[in-house]
Design a protein around this motif. Structure first.
Motif, mmCIF file in Angstrom:
data_model
loop_
_atom_site.group_PDB
_atom_site.id
_atom_site.type_symbol
_atom_site.label_atom_id
_atom_site.label_comp_id
_atom_site.label_asym_id
_atom_site.label_seq_id
_atom_site.Cartn_x
_atom_site.Cartn_y
_atom_site.Cartn_z
ATOM 1 N N SER A 145 0.845 -1.187 0.000
ATOM 2 C CA SER A 145 0.000 0.000 0.000
ATOM 3 C C SER A 145 0.879 1.234 0.000
ATOM 4 C CB SER A 145 -0.913 -0.001 1.231
ATOM 5 O OG SER A 145 -1.705 1.178 1.282
ATOM 6 N N THR A 146 0.285 2.387 -0.233
ATOM 7 C CA THR A 146 1.014 3.646 -0.170
ATOM 8 C C THR A 146 0.774 4.352 1.162
ATOM 9 O OG1 THR A 146 -0.844 4.726 -1.291
ATOM 10 C CG2 THR A 146 0.974 3.960 -2.668
ATOM 11 N N TYR A 147 0.060 3.683 2.067
ATOM 12 C CA TYR A 147 -0.264 4.264 3.372
ATOM 13 C C TYR A 147 0.174 3.327 4.489
ATOM 14 C CZ TYR A 147 -3.031 7.740 0.904
ATOM 15 O OH TYR A 147 -3.426 8.753 0.071
ATOM 16 N N ASN A 148 0.566 3.918 5.603
ATOM 17 C CA ASN A 148 1.034 3.120 6.738
ATOM 18 C C ASN A 148 -0.063 2.198 7.272
ATOM 19 O OD1 ASN A 148 3.538 4.409 6.633
ATOM 20 N ND2 ASN A 148 2.876 6.044 8.015
ATOM 21 N N ARG A 149 -1.328 2.631 7.180
ATOM 22 C CA ARG A 149 -2.450 1.834 7.675
ATOM 23 C C ARG A 149 -3.051 0.944 6.590
ATOM 24 N NH1 ARG A 149 -6.880 5.369 9.622
ATOM 25 N NH2 ARG A 149 -7.810 3.343 10.119
ATOM 26 N N SER A 150 -2.324 0.771 5.494
ATOM 27 C CA SER A 150 -2.789 -0.044 4.379
ATOM 28 C C SER A 150 -4.124 0.507 3.865
ATOM 29 C CB SER A 150 -2.901 -1.512 4.814
ATOM 30 O OG SER A 150 -3.145 -2.365 3.721
ATOM 31 N N LEU A 151 -5.039 -0.344 3.434
ATOM 32 C CA LEU A 151 -6.329 0.136 2.932
ATOM 33 C C LEU A 151 -7.174 0.785 4.022
ATOM 34 C CD1 LEU A 151 -7.707 -2.457 0.350
ATOM 35 C CD2 LEU A 151 -7.052 -0.092 -0.046
ATOM 36 N N GLY A 152 -6.861 0.463 5.279
ATOM 37 C CA GLY A 152 -7.569 1.096 6.385
ATOM 38 C C GLY A 152 -7.375 2.598 6.410
ATOM 39 N N GLY A 153 -6.317 3.098 5.740
ATOM 40 C CA GLY A 153 -6.065 4.529 5.694
ATOM 41 C C GLY A 153 -7.120 5.305 4.926
ATOM 42 N N PHE A 154 -7.878 4.615 4.055
ATOM 43 C CA PHE A 154 -8.938 5.288 3.302
ATOM 44 C C PHE A 154 -10.244 5.346 4.094
ATOM 45 C CE2 PHE A 154 -6.028 3.711 0.050
ATOM 46 C CZ PHE A 154 -5.853 4.851 -0.724
ATOM 47 N N SER A 195 -8.384 -11.562 2.527
ATOM 48 C CA SER A 195 -7.030 -11.030 2.364
ATOM 49 C C SER A 195 -5.972 -12.085 2.661
ATOM 50 C CB SER A 195 -6.847 -9.817 3.276
ATOM 51 O OG SER A 195 -5.560 -9.267 3.132
ATOM 52 N N VAL A 196 -6.171 -12.859 3.726
ATOM 53 C CA VAL A 196 -5.197 -13.890 4.091
ATOM 54 C C VAL A 196 -5.357 -15.124 3.208
ATOM 55 C CG1 VAL A 196 -4.436 -15.446 5.930
ATOM 56 C CG2 VAL A 196 -4.991 -13.065 6.464
ATOM 57 N N MET A 197 -6.588 -15.515 2.918
ATOM 58 C CA MET A 197 -6.839 -16.700 2.083
ATOM 59 C C MET A 197 -6.236 -16.537 0.687
ATOM 60 S SD MET A 197 -8.613 -19.656 2.012
ATOM 61 C CE MET A 197 -9.283 -20.811 0.820
ATOM 62 N N THR A 198 -6.366 -15.344 0.128
ATOM 63 C CA THR A 198 -5.807 -15.092 -1.206
ATOM 64 C C THR A 198 -4.345 -14.676 -1.145
ATOM 65 O OG1 THR A 198 -6.548 -12.787 -1.164
ATOM 66 C CG2 THR A 198 -8.060 -14.407 -2.121
ATOM 67 N N THR A 199 -3.798 -14.589 0.060
ATOM 68 C CA THR A 199 -2.406 -14.190 0.346
ATOM 69 C C THR A 199 -2.131 -12.755 -0.073
ATOM 70 O OG1 THR A 199 -1.343 -14.932 -1.735
ATOM 71 C CG2 THR A 199 -1.696 -16.594 -0.013
ATOM 72 N N THR A 200 -3.168 -11.900 -0.085
ATOM 73 C CA THR A 200 -2.960 -10.494 -0.436
ATOM 74 C C THR A 200 -2.308 -9.743 0.719
ATOM 75 O OG1 THR A 200 -4.931 -10.588 -1.823
ATOM 76 C CG2 THR A 200 -4.069 -8.410 -1.300
ATOM 77 N N GLY A 201 -2.839 -9.901 1.904
ATOM 78 C CA GLY A 201 -2.198 -9.300 3.073
ATOM 79 C C GLY A 201 -2.581 -7.868 3.365
ATOM 80 N N TYR A 202 -3.580 -7.315 2.665
ATOM 81 C CA TYR A 202 -4.060 -5.984 3.032
ATOM 82 C C TYR A 202 -4.687 -6.036 4.421
ATOM 83 C CZ TYR A 202 -3.634 -3.612 -1.517
ATOM 84 O OH TYR A 202 -3.177 -3.010 -2.659
ATOM 85 N N GLY A 203 -4.679 -4.880 5.093
ATOM 86 C CA GLY A 203 -5.285 -4.813 6.413
ATOM 87 C C GLY A 203 -6.229 -3.634 6.534
ATOM 88 N N THR A 204 -7.350 -3.843 7.192
ATOM 89 C CA THR A 204 -8.269 -2.752 7.513
ATOM 90 C C THR A 204 -8.516 -2.682 9.014
ATOM 91 O OG1 THR A 204 -10.181 -4.217 7.169
ATOM 92 C CG2 THR A 204 -9.443 -2.896 5.282
ATOM 93 N N ALA A 205 -8.049 -3.698 9.734
ATOM 94 C CA ALA A 205 -8.219 -3.744 11.193
ATOM 95 C C ALA A 205 -7.028 -4.488 11.778
ATOM 96 C CB ALA A 205 -9.524 -4.447 11.562
ATOM 97 N N ASP A 206 -6.731 -4.218 13.029
ATOM 98 C CA ASP A 206 -5.629 -4.891 13.717
ATOM 99 C C ASP A 206 -6.111 -6.256 14.207
ATOM 100 O OD1 ASP A 206 -3.377 -5.655 15.027
ATOM 101 O OD2 ASP A 206 -3.420 -4.060 16.535
ATOM 102 N N PHE A 207 -6.030 -7.263 13.317
ATOM 103 C CA PHE A 207 -6.541 -8.594 13.680
ATOM 104 C C PHE A 207 -5.699 -9.266 14.749
ATOM 105 C CE2 PHE A 207 -4.050 -9.100 9.725
ATOM 106 C CZ PHE A 207 -3.039 -9.949 10.161
ATOM 107 N N ASP A 208 -4.525 -8.723 15.051
ATOM 108 C CA ASP A 208 -3.698 -9.304 16.107
ATOM 109 C C ASP A 208 -4.292 -9.037 17.491
ATOM 110 O OD1 ASP A 208 -1.419 -10.867 16.634
ATOM 111 O OD2 ASP A 208 -0.311 -9.102 17.314
ATOM 112 N N ARG A 209 -5.310 -8.174 17.551
ATOM 113 C CA ARG A 209 -5.987 -7.887 18.828
ATOM 114 C C ARG A 209 -7.293 -8.665 18.937
ATOM 115 N NH1 ARG A 209 -6.310 -1.481 19.253
ATOM 116 N NH2 ARG A 209 -7.071 -2.030 21.337
#
Length: 529
Positions: A244-253, A335-349
């Motif tokens: 992405s071009t943003y630190n928060r990935s797609l979540g930045g939009f 995102s994970v199933m297709t191995t894209t890896g974009y993030g819109t939320a902190d799934f580690d929480r």
């Protein structure tokens, strides 16, 4: 092994990689990059241009030398060994050449911390392999990362998603050698219905891929993105890369519309492109009736529902409402199933069920013949059927039970043996890499420098075990983000140089599916007979 012929082919690929760097140069200018006119940013952009031009010159020079070394071999046949060597070496070469723009431009991974060449190789391989893991900590700072380099970063996704060798075959053909090279590079077992001529196959694949990229770019721009952001995120989506071009990935939009659009196109990118072609010319029934696609969609739907249920029950962040919880759960599963890896939320929480499910998904991946990484859905389907047959044979040894997929027999002994070997190889590489990382990566990566007993009380040792496992899984399966120190809001900058070099090879092994890389270390492979 015909080394002169190998040199000639690699020289052409080297020229293609060097020439493709020119597409990033226009984005050094404000009108395309959509950036402010800060003097420091302008100076950094000039450094980016210099880095790209020098990288192009070096790539062209190496390509010319390889072409001269391979003169006199034009039109000679490229056999299986040479084809496998081309695939493995071209990806190694792309990693090194792709690292040059980062290194020569003075890109910084953090404030006043210039990128090392190993870190540049990490970023390059992550782009080409469509992994999406990164060591860059501040993408939105134009004085740290030039916009033209940021575009090169996403452009490597476009090239890697299409496939370096697929691009080469689409342009130049290569006949039966092209068939061997495409099969060596394209992930997953081959699907019935592939076109017989490999150049035609490569052209169809490239046409669908480029068409979907163009359509998605236009849609993104209609939804509010600039041309720069639209192109970069389209490349990351259709290549299932995730840069992405943003630190928060797609979540930045912060746009549900953009997120749902991305979900649709990630699913398309994770689907077998041959099936998309057949659905395009013969109707959607060819796609809907495919067992692998049914399993692919079924896993996404089932796991998204489970994550929504447990997320609402646990009160996870991002699951405050049903609509928001559904979108966040579905987006991260796809995102994970297709191995894209974009993030819109902190799934580690999220709760442990959700985190564990996402970790398991890393080992499944998309469909064979897609741009998705991972072990591929069709392999898991076949593995399941092989296990059922072996269990039955344990108590009915005389029964003859064929392995069937969608009403057709898939009982080729070589293919079934290959499935089992591949599972064992991936498991072996994962365990060996995990143990190396756990043993040699310093605990300072987790912010700990003291007594082991104190670390045990602070759960640092437990975190290290899980984080190392997720980092290996995320790079080997070309996911990008993992858990803990490499979670959705983190990156790989904190790891040691040795660990980053290990991740480079894991990403490479995951992208070209092990065999085309492993054969390079066997002396017998290089013998002339």
């Amino acid at each position: 092994m015909n080394f002169r012929l190998l040199s000639r082919v690699l020289g052409i690929i080297c020229l293609l990689i060097g020439g493709s760097m020119s597409f990033s140069l226009p984005f050094a200018f404000p009108v395309l990059a959509n950036r402010t006119h800060l003097p420091a940013a302008e100076a950094m952009e000039r450094d980016g241009i210099r880095g790209l031009v020098l990288s192009m010159a070096i790539s062209m020079l190496i390509g010319a030398v390889l072409l001269v070394s391979g003169r006199g071999n034009r039109g000679k046949p490229l056999f299986r060994k040479e084809a496998m060597a081309v695939v493995g070496l071209s990806w190694v070469m792309a990693t090194v050449l792709g690292a040059l723009p980062y290194y020569l431009s003075g890109t910084e991974i953090a404030a006043d911390q210039p990128i090392t060449f190993i870190e540049a190789m990490f970023e390059s391989q992550s782009g080409f392999s469509t992994t999406g893991a990164t060591v860059l900590t501040d993408l939105e700072n134009p004085t740290a990362v030039p916009h033209c380099i940021l575009f090169w970063r996403s452009w490597t996704h476009f090239l890697g998603g299409l496939g370096i060798v697929v691009l080469f075959v689409a342009i130049l053909g290569q006949g039966s050698a092209g068939k061997a090279m495409v099969r060596a590079e394209m992930p997953g077992p081959s699907k019935e219905g592939s076109m017989p001529r490999m150049q035609h196959t490569a052209l169809v694949f490239a046409g669908i891929y480029c068409g979907l990229n163009a359509i998605l770019t236009v849609i993104y721009m209609a939804e509010g993105m600039t041309l720069f952001d639209g192109l970069c995120h389209a490349f990351g989506t259709m290549a299932t890369g995730g840069f992405s071009t943003y630190n928060r990935s797609l979540g930045g939009f912060d746009s549900p519309l953009i997120e749902y659009t991305t979900i649709v196109f990630m699913i398309l990118a994770g689907t077998n492109f041959t099936l998309l072609y057949l659905a395009l010319v013969g109707g959607p029934r060819r796609l809907i009736e495919d067992v692998e696609f049914q399993t692919f969609v079924g896993i996404i739907a089932g796991l998204s529902g489970c994550i929504l249920f447990f997320g609402m029950r646990a009160g996870d962040v991002g699951f405050e409402s049903l609509g928001q919880g559904f979108r966040n759960g579905l987006f991260q599963v796809v995102s994970v199933m297709t191995t894209t890896g974009y993030g819109t939320a902190d799934f580690d929480r999220w709760n442990n069920f959700a985190r564990g499910s996402l970790l398991v998904l890393m080992f499944i991946g998309g469909c064979a013949g897609s741009t998705g990484g991972g072990m591929k859905v069709i392999r898991h389907v076949l593995f399941y059927k092989i296990l059922l047959r072996e269990i039955e044979l344990s108590y009915r040894p005389r029964v003859v039970r064929l392995v069937r997929i969608g009403g057709t027999t898939a009982d080729d002994p070589a293919m079934l043996r290959g499935i089992m070997v591949y599972f064992c190889l991936i498991l072996g590489i994962f365990i060996a890499s995990w143990m190396l990382l756990v043993t040699f990566e310093p605990s300072s990566t987790w912010g700990y420098n003291g007594d082991v007993s104190v670390a045990a009380e602070d759960n640092t040792l437990d975190e290290k075990l899980l984080d190392c496992a997720s980092a290996v899984a995320a790079t080997l399966n070309n996911i990008g983000p993992g858990l803990g120190v490499v979670g959705a809001t983190q990156n790989y900058a904190g790891f040691s140089q040795g660990a980053k070099f290990l991740f480079v090879w894991l990403m490479l092994l995951g992208r070209v599916e092990v065999f085309s890389v492993l054969v390079l270390i066997f002396p017998t492979f290089w013998r002339r007979t």
